[in-house]
Motif scaffolding. Structure first.
Motif, PDB file in Angstrom:
ATOM      1  N   ALA A  60       0.837  -1.212   0.000  1.00 26.05           N
ATOM      2  CA  ALA A  60       0.000   0.000   0.000  1.00 26.05           C
ATOM      3  C   ALA A  60       0.871   1.261   0.000  1.00 26.05           C
ATOM      4  CB  ALA A  60      -0.925  -0.010   1.217  1.00 26.05           C
ATOM      5  N   VAL A  61       1.929   1.256   0.794  1.00 31.35           N
ATOM      6  CA  VAL A  61       2.831   2.412   0.826  1.00 31.35           C
ATOM      7  C   VAL A  61       3.496   2.612  -0.531  1.00 31.35           C
ATOM      8  CG1 VAL A  61       4.982   3.281   1.813  1.00 31.35           C
ATOM      9  CG2 VAL A  61       3.247   2.279   3.302  1.00 31.35           C
ATOM     10  N   ALA A  62       3.917   1.495  -1.157  1.00 30.98           N
ATOM     11  CA  ALA A  62       4.560   1.593  -2.472  1.00 30.98           C
ATOM     12  C   ALA A  62       3.605   2.164  -3.512  1.00 30.98           C
ATOM     13  CB  ALA A  62       5.063   0.227  -2.900  1.00 30.98           C
ATOM     14  N   VAL A  63       2.348   1.736  -3.477  1.00 32.48           N
ATOM     15  CA  VAL A  63       1.361   2.229  -4.444  1.00 32.48           C
ATOM     16  C   VAL A  63       1.069   3.705  -4.206  1.00 32.48           C
ATOM     17  CG1 VAL A  63      -1.056   2.056  -5.157  1.00 32.48           C
ATOM     18  CG2 VAL A  63       0.318  -0.013  -4.876  1.00 32.48           C
ATOM     19  N   LEU A  64       0.934   4.110  -2.940  1.00 34.31           N
ATOM     20  CA  LEU A  64       0.659   5.518  -2.640  1.00 34.31           C
ATOM     21  C   LEU A  64       1.798   6.418  -3.107  1.00 34.31           C
ATOM     22  CD1 LEU A  64      -0.954   5.210   0.904  1.00 34.31           C
ATOM     23  CD2 LEU A  64      -2.097   5.819  -1.243  1.00 34.31           C
TER      24      LEU A  64
END
Length: 206
Positions: free
Chosen positions: A191-195
């Motif tokens: 999720a952090v990578a996508v954000l």
């Protein structure tokens, strides 16, 4: 702003769901099975003597048994925790069936040698030392090799510790929690990578 990548998201989602499923399996299935198994083992020392099994059967752990060792092929050492080392003979049993390992006793001397030529041995059934990785226990119910723990030590050795079901691991709750943690970590990292990927780059707008 970039779109959420479809294929990587599906792959990560499937991985997370698989980890959650493994966690549920460990807690909902394997844990109750192990608790029932431990309850059975607790009563085994008081049951009648049985022949030493020809094939490993964990249901017989801590049952009383006996063999006749025609001669020891080898005598090796293995760790015994606070007791130091345990000496284990690989016995030839001839017509009685395949060879049987016998735990002769314990010692704190790492170089201890014993002269034992075999004979009748009585004791209880336990697990033989295993080199199987701990992670393998997560995915298999394959029984571990068994040995006979002598109730009377060979001369020069200390007595073996008595049967203790506390020595049988019951880690399924911990395994389940670990799988849930793995799933959470994987989901958070993705999720952090996508954000970060979707965040607008500074100065990209006029």
């Amino acid at each position: 702003m970039k779109r959420i990548p479809l294929i990587p998201t599906i792959v990560v989602a499937l991985a997370v769901m698989g980890m959650i499923a493994l966690g549920v399996w460990q807690i909902a299935v394997r844990l109750p099975e192990k608790e029932a198994y431990l309850a059975q083992l607790a009563g085994n020392p008081a049951k009648p003597v049985v022949a030493f099994p020809r094939v490993p059967d964990d249901r017989l752990l801590f049952r009383r048994s006996s063999i006749f060792c025609l001669s020891p092929a080898t005598i090796t050492r293995a760790g015994a925790g606070s007791a130091g080392f345990r000496l284990i003979a690989a016995c030839r049993t001839g017509a009685e069936g395949p060879g049987v390992k016998v735990q002769l006793g314990t010692t704190r001397d790492p170089n201890k040698q014993v002269a034992w030529g075999g004979g009748a041995v009585r004791g209880w059934i336990s697990h033989a030392p295993s080199a199987r990785p701990l992670i393998a226990g997560l995915f298999t119910n394959a029984p571990q090799e068994l040995l006979l723990v002598a109730d009377r030590p060979v001369a020069g050795l200390n007595a073996n510790t008595q049967p203790d079901i506390g020595l049988v691991p019951n880690n399924h709750l911990a395994y389940g929690v670990q799988w849930f943690l793995f799933a959470a970590v994987a989901a958070i990292i993705y999720a952090v990578a996508v954000l970060r990927r979707r965040a607008p780059v500074a100065g990209s707008r006029a």
